[in-house]
Enzyme design. Sequence first.
Site, PDB file in Angstrom:
ATOM      1  N   HIS A  32       0.841  -1.206   0.000  1.00 11.62           N
ATOM      2  CA  HIS A  32       0.000   0.000   0.000  1.00 11.62           C
ATOM      3  C   HIS A  32       0.871   1.251   0.000  1.00 11.62           C
ATOM      4  O   HIS A  32       0.615   2.196  -0.754  1.00 11.62           O
ATOM      5  CB  HIS A  32      -0.883   0.054   1.257  1.00 11.62           C
ATOM      6  CG  HIS A  32      -1.929  -0.993   1.354  1.00 11.62           C
ATOM      7  ND1 HIS A  32      -2.093  -1.769   2.480  1.00 11.62           N
ATOM      8  CD2 HIS A  32      -2.890  -1.385   0.487  1.00 11.62           C
ATOM      9  CE1 HIS A  32      -3.112  -2.589   2.301  1.00 11.62           C
ATOM     10  NE2 HIS A  32      -3.611  -2.381   1.093  1.00 11.62           N
ATOM     11  N   LYS A  51     -18.217  -5.607   7.967  1.00 14.73           N
ATOM     12  CA  LYS A  51     -16.959  -6.333   8.154  1.00 14.73           C
ATOM     13  C   LYS A  51     -16.341  -5.963   9.497  1.00 14.73           C
ATOM     14  O   LYS A  51     -16.272  -4.798   9.864  1.00 14.73           O
ATOM     15  CB  LYS A  51     -15.949  -5.968   7.054  1.00 14.73           C
ATOM     16  CG  LYS A  51     -16.140  -6.685   5.764  1.00 14.73           C
ATOM     17  CD  LYS A  51     -14.967  -6.382   4.854  1.00 14.73           C
ATOM     18  CE  LYS A  51     -15.009  -7.192   3.584  1.00 14.73           C
ATOM     19  NZ  LYS A  51     -13.878  -6.859   2.721  1.00 14.73           N
ATOM     20  N   ARG A  77      -1.913  -6.026  -8.551  1.00 16.89           N
ATOM     21  CA  ARG A  77      -0.926  -7.066  -8.268  1.00 16.89           C
ATOM     22  C   ARG A  77      -0.861  -8.110  -9.369  1.00 16.89           C
ATOM     23  O   ARG A  77       0.193  -8.650  -9.658  1.00 16.89           O
ATOM     24  CB  ARG A  77      -1.252  -7.757  -6.940  1.00 16.89           C
ATOM     25  CG  ARG A  77      -1.131  -6.848  -5.745  1.00 16.89           C
ATOM     26  CD  ARG A  77      -1.666  -7.509  -4.519  1.00 16.89           C
ATOM     27  NE  ARG A  77      -3.106  -7.730  -4.702  1.00 16.89           N
ATOM     28  CZ  ARG A  77      -3.933  -8.110  -3.746  1.00 16.89           C
ATOM     29  NH1 ARG A  77      -3.486  -8.347  -2.547  1.00 16.89           N
ATOM     30  NH2 ARG A  77      -5.218  -8.265  -3.997  1.00 16.89           N
ATOM     31  N   SER A 129      -3.317  -7.477   2.932  1.00 20.42           N
ATOM     32  CA  SER A 129      -3.518  -7.339   4.376  1.00 20.42           C
ATOM     33  C   SER A 129      -3.983  -8.660   4.978  1.00 20.42           C
ATOM     34  O   SER A 129      -3.573  -9.031   6.073  1.00 20.42           O
ATOM     35  CB  SER A 129      -4.552  -6.250   4.665  1.00 20.42           C
ATOM     36  OG  SER A 129      -4.074  -4.989   4.273  1.00 20.42           O
TER      37      SER A 129
END
Length: 159
Positions: free
Chosen positions: A17, A41, A90, A127
């Site tokens: 990040h 969440k 990614r 993460s």
Amino acid sequence: MRRAVCPGSFDPITNGHLDIISRASRLYDEVYVAVMINKSKKGLFDVEERLDLIRQVTAEYSNVRVESFHGLLVDFCKQRDIPAIVKGLRAVSDFDYELQMAQMNNGLSGVETLFIPTNPTYSFLSSSLVKEVAAWGGDVSHLVPPQVLDALVRRLRKG
């Protein structure tokens, strides 16, 4: 003033990040890091803790602002006159999802999305993986800034 936003949950913020935020800070006059709040969440860190960690690890960038937001990212952008979203990619699998989001955001508001390929060093990093490896006692010190590592270790010790 050229503005952009780097959105995410950042639970926790990783070196991947930070790489994207750093690169965006060289391209734009002002970069917002938007911690998007998803009440459905349960994160490892609450929103205030994430904001604090992000502020600590981005302190060297004078043009980076850190805020939280609940709702649509395009509304965050409209409220702050931000015409661009910066996202790291990614892998090809990221692109499929992110392209749909970019097209939706543009269709809703005209906000553009800039994709930055992730540094290969961080191409596997998320993460979720950091939390999982750390929970099992693995060494993630090379994947997160020292302040985040300290907070992660303390949180996982509490159980």
